[in-house]
Design a protein around this motif. Structure first.
Motif, PDB file in Angstrom:
ATOM      1  N   ARG A  34      41.584 -47.696 -45.137  1.00 15.03           N
ATOM      2  CA  ARG A  34      40.191 -47.565 -45.559  1.00 15.03           C
ATOM      3  C   ARG A  34      39.568 -46.313 -44.943  1.00 15.03           C
ATOM      4  NH1 ARG A  34      40.628 -50.660 -49.546  1.00 15.03           N
ATOM      5  NH2 ARG A  34      40.195 -52.890 -49.365  1.00 15.03           N
ATOM      6  N   LEU A  35      38.767 -45.626 -45.748  1.00  6.74           N
ATOM      7  CA  LEU A  35      37.954 -44.557 -45.200  1.00  6.74           C
ATOM      8  C   LEU A  35      36.918 -45.174 -44.268  1.00  6.74           C
ATOM      9  CD1 LEU A  35      37.007 -41.554 -45.287  1.00  6.74           C
ATOM     10  CD2 LEU A  35      35.475 -42.241 -47.156  1.00  6.74           C
ATOM     11  N   ALA A  36      36.696 -44.549 -43.122  1.00  7.49           N
ATOM     12  CA  ALA A  36      35.686 -45.014 -42.167  1.00  7.49           C
ATOM     13  C   ALA A  36      34.898 -43.789 -41.708  1.00  7.49           C
ATOM     14  CB  ALA A  36      36.351 -45.712 -40.983  1.00  7.49           C
ATOM     15  N   VAL A  37      33.648 -43.721 -42.117  1.00  2.84           N
ATOM     16  CA  VAL A  37      32.835 -42.540 -41.827  1.00  2.84           C
ATOM     17  C   VAL A  37      32.044 -42.779 -40.545  1.00  2.84           C
ATOM     18  CG1 VAL A  37      31.029 -41.011 -42.707  1.00  2.84           C
ATOM     19  CG2 VAL A  37      32.640 -42.097 -44.304  1.00  2.84           C
ATOM     20  N   GLN A  38      32.302 -41.952 -39.539  1.00  2.00           N
ATOM     21  CA  GLN A  38      31.602 -42.158 -38.269  1.00  2.00           C
ATOM     22  C   GLN A  38      30.114 -41.862 -38.429  1.00  2.00           C
ATOM     23  OE1 GLN A  38      33.280 -40.267 -34.781  1.00  2.00           O
ATOM     24  NE2 GLN A  38      32.070 -41.592 -33.429  1.00  2.00           N
ATOM     25  N   VAL A  39      29.307 -42.770 -37.923  1.00  2.00           N
ATOM     26  CA  VAL A  39      27.853 -42.604 -37.964  1.00  2.00           C
ATOM     27  C   VAL A  39      27.315 -42.611 -36.537  1.00  2.00           C
ATOM     28  CG1 VAL A  39      27.654 -43.590 -40.285  1.00  2.00           C
ATOM     29  CG2 VAL A  39      27.460 -45.089 -38.284  1.00  2.00           C
ATOM     30  N   GLU A  40      26.009 -42.543 -36.381  1.00  2.00           N
ATOM     31  CA  GLU A  40      25.443 -42.407 -35.050  1.00  2.00           C
ATOM     32  C   GLU A  40      25.730 -43.639 -34.181  1.00  2.00           C
ATOM     33  OE1 GLU A  40      23.816 -43.082 -37.770  1.00  2.00           O
ATOM     34  OE2 GLU A  40      21.987 -44.225 -37.427  1.00  2.00           O
TER      35      GLU A  40
ATOM     36  N   MET B 119      31.851 -48.623 -26.479  1.00  2.00           N
ATOM     37  CA  MET B 119      32.473 -47.549 -25.684  1.00  2.00           C
ATOM     38  C   MET B 119      31.359 -46.793 -24.975  1.00  2.00           C
ATOM     39  SD  MET B 119      35.304 -45.796 -28.181  1.00  2.00           S
ATOM     40  CE  MET B 119      36.585 -46.814 -28.904  1.00  2.00           C
ATOM     41  N   ASP B 120      31.532 -46.550 -23.699  1.00  3.51           N
ATOM     42  CA  ASP B 120      30.571 -45.744 -22.936  1.00  3.51           C
ATOM     43  C   ASP B 120      29.132 -46.238 -23.100  1.00  3.51           C
ATOM     44  OD1 ASP B 120      32.765 -44.132 -22.298  1.00  3.51           O
ATOM     45  OD2 ASP B 120      32.456 -42.867 -24.059  1.00  3.51           O
ATOM     46  N   ASP B 121      28.932 -47.546 -22.983  1.00  5.93           N
ATOM     47  CA  ASP B 121      27.576 -48.122 -22.987  1.00  5.93           C
ATOM     48  C   ASP B 121      26.867 -48.089 -24.334  1.00  5.93           C
ATOM     49  OD1 ASP B 121      27.670 -48.882 -20.362  1.00  5.93           O
ATOM     50  OD2 ASP B 121      26.766 -47.019 -19.626  1.00  5.93           O
ATOM     51  N   VAL B 122      27.574 -47.720 -25.385  1.00  7.39           N
ATOM     52  CA  VAL B 122      26.970 -47.769 -26.724  1.00  7.39           C
ATOM     53  C   VAL B 122      27.981 -48.404 -27.679  1.00  7.39           C
ATOM     54  CG1 VAL B 122      25.486 -45.754 -26.389  1.00  7.39           C
ATOM     55  CG2 VAL B 122      27.804 -45.454 -27.337  1.00  7.39           C
ATOM     56  N   LEU B 123      27.525 -48.642 -28.901  1.00  5.28           N
ATOM     57  CA  LEU B 123      28.450 -49.075 -29.947  1.00  5.28           C
ATOM     58  C   LEU B 123      28.804 -47.854 -30.790  1.00  5.28           C
ATOM     59  CD1 LEU B 123      26.683 -52.379 -31.099  1.00  5.28           C
ATOM     60  CD2 LEU B 123      28.763 -52.208 -29.710  1.00  5.28           C
ATOM     61  N   LYS B 124      30.041 -47.390 -30.658  1.00  9.60           N
ATOM     62  CA  LYS B 124      30.540 -46.351 -31.566  1.00  9.60           C
ATOM     63  C   LYS B 124      30.630 -46.993 -32.949  1.00  9.60           C
ATOM     64  CE  LYS B 124      31.039 -43.117 -28.554  1.00  9.60           C
ATOM     65  NZ  LYS B 124      30.234 -41.893 -28.660  1.00  9.60           N
ATOM     66  N   SER B 125      30.226 -46.262 -33.974  1.00  6.25           N
ATOM     67  CA  SER B 125      30.033 -46.902 -35.282  1.00  6.25           C
ATOM     68  C   SER B 125      30.657 -46.100 -36.419  1.00  6.25           C
ATOM     69  CB  SER B 125      28.530 -47.062 -35.541  1.00  6.25           C
ATOM     70  OG  SER B 125      27.928 -47.879 -34.546  1.00  6.25           O
ATOM     71  N   TRP B 126      31.239 -46.859 -37.354  1.00 13.65           N
ATOM     72  CA  TRP B 126      31.843 -46.274 -38.559  1.00 13.65           C
ATOM     73  C   TRP B 126      31.410 -47.103 -39.764  1.00 13.65           C
ATOM     74  CZ3 TRP B 126      34.241 -46.706 -33.881  1.00 13.65           C
ATOM     75  CH2 TRP B 126      34.876 -45.568 -33.349  1.00 13.65           C
ATOM     76  N   ALA B 127      31.039 -46.433 -40.840  1.00 12.80           N
ATOM     77  CA  ALA B 127      30.697 -47.114 -42.090  1.00 12.80           C
ATOM     78  C   ALA B 127      31.926 -47.094 -43.006  1.00 12.80           C
ATOM     79  CB  ALA B 127      29.516 -46.426 -42.766  1.00 12.80           C
ATOM     80  N   ILE B 128      32.322 -48.286 -43.439  1.00 11.58           N
ATOM     81  CA  ILE B 128      33.524 -48.438 -44.270  1.00 11.58           C
ATOM     82  C   ILE B 128      33.079 -48.891 -45.664  1.00 11.58           C
ATOM     83  CG2 ILE B 128      35.729 -49.666 -44.477  1.00 11.58           C
ATOM     84  CD1 ILE B 128      35.689 -50.002 -41.413  1.00 11.58           C
ATOM     85  N   PRO B 129      33.317 -48.052 -46.702  1.00  9.99           N
ATOM     86  CA  PRO B 129      32.784 -48.378 -48.029  1.00  9.99           C
ATOM     87  C   PRO B 129      33.443 -49.570 -48.723  1.00  9.99           C
ATOM     88  CG  PRO B 129      33.314 -46.033 -47.835  1.00  9.99           C
ATOM     89  CD  PRO B 129      33.923 -46.715 -46.658  1.00  9.99           C
ATOM     90  N   LYS B 130      34.635 -49.952 -48.292  1.00 10.88           N
ATOM     91  CA  LYS B 130      35.299 -51.120 -48.894  1.00 10.88           C
ATOM     92  C   LYS B 130      35.630 -52.135 -47.819  1.00 10.88           C
ATOM     93  CE  LYS B 130      37.409 -48.752 -52.830  1.00 10.88           C
ATOM     94  NZ  LYS B 130      38.692 -48.356 -53.437  1.00 10.88           N
ATOM     95  N   GLU B 131      35.833 -53.379 -48.243  1.00  9.70           N
ATOM     96  CA  GLU B 131      36.059 -54.451 -47.261  1.00  9.70           C
ATOM     97  C   GLU B 131      37.223 -54.108 -46.324  1.00  9.70           C
ATOM     98  OE1 GLU B 131      35.371 -58.540 -48.458  1.00  9.70           O
ATOM     99  OE2 GLU B 131      37.302 -59.081 -47.595  1.00  9.70           O
ATOM    100  N   PRO B 132      37.009 -54.273 -45.024  1.00 12.16           N
ATOM    101  CA  PRO B 132      38.060 -53.954 -44.053  1.00 12.16           C
ATOM    102  C   PRO B 132      39.298 -54.851 -44.257  1.00 12.16           C
ATOM    103  CG  PRO B 132      35.933 -54.088 -42.973  1.00 12.16           C
ATOM    104  CD  PRO B 132      35.740 -54.602 -44.367  1.00 12.16           C
ATOM    105  N   PRO B 133      40.486 -54.280 -44.123  1.00 12.99           N
ATOM    106  CA  PRO B 133      41.707 -55.020 -44.434  1.00 12.99           C
ATOM    107  C   PRO B 133      42.166 -55.957 -43.318  1.00 12.99           C
ATOM    108  CG  PRO B 133      42.261 -52.787 -43.780  1.00 12.99           C
ATOM    109  CD  PRO B 133      40.761 -52.888 -43.740  1.00 12.99           C
ATOM    110  N   ALA B 134      42.507 -57.189 -43.711  1.00 12.80           N
ATOM    111  CA  ALA B 134      43.118 -58.117 -42.759  1.00 12.80           C
ATOM    112  C   ALA B 134      44.627 -57.904 -42.721  1.00 12.80           C
ATOM    113  CB  ALA B 134      42.796 -59.555 -43.156  1.00 12.80           C
TER     114      ALA B 134
END
Ligand code: MN
Length: 148
Positions: A71-77, A50-65
């Motif tokens: 899942r909690l997703a904590v936004q990071v830099e 998004m907007d020339d960067v990778l918006k990023s989230w750290a997910i502590p458990k495996e993402p669901p198919a």
């Protein structure tokens, strides 16, 4: 492989054929990747162009198919676009030290985007379908889940 000839022969303003470009900063979507990151704590890093960067989230458990798992997703830099191809070992003493592997990758299309809610369609190898990120009020914490 170059798409120059393909693109030269076509007018994408009048044809609905794919242009073969992921436009940086495109409102419609772009690169999607999830990296499995075995750092001090194992987590999965979801990244969306998004907007020339990778918006990023750290997910502590495996993402669901599947549907129904939030899942909690904590936004990071924000990360640079090239980070989508990164896999390897971050050395001891460095930020995020540990092993990074590409867990899933592909593209996504934006369905809807609001300050606290992003709905997008993932076309990955593991994850496919419509997903949602909803933000807890004015917080780094979001919920990530499959809608349909
Ligand atoms: Mn990480």
């Amino acid at each position: 492989m170059s798409l120059d000839e393909y693109q030269r022969k076509r007018s994408f303003e009048t044809s609905n054929e794919p242009s073969g470009e992921i436009k940086a900063g495109s409102a419609e979507g772009g690169i999607y990747v999830i990296q499995r990151h075995q750092a001090t704590r194992l987590h999965w890093d979801l990244r969306l162009e998004m907007d020339d960067v990778l918006k990023s989230w750290a997910i502590p458990k495996e993402p669901p198919a599947e549907k129904g798992v939030k899942r909690l997703a904590v936004q990071v830099e924000d990360h640079p676009l090239e980070y989508a191809n990164f896999a390897g070992t971050i050395p001891k003493g460095e930020y995020g030290a540990g092993n990074v592997e590409i867990w899933d990758r592909g593209t996504y299309k934006l369905v809807d985007k609001k300050p606290n809610k992003i709905i997008f369609e993932i076309s990955g190898e593991r994850l496919k379908g419509t997903y949602c990120l909803i933000r807890f009020k004015e917080d780094k914490n979001w919920l990530f889940f499959r809608m349909k």
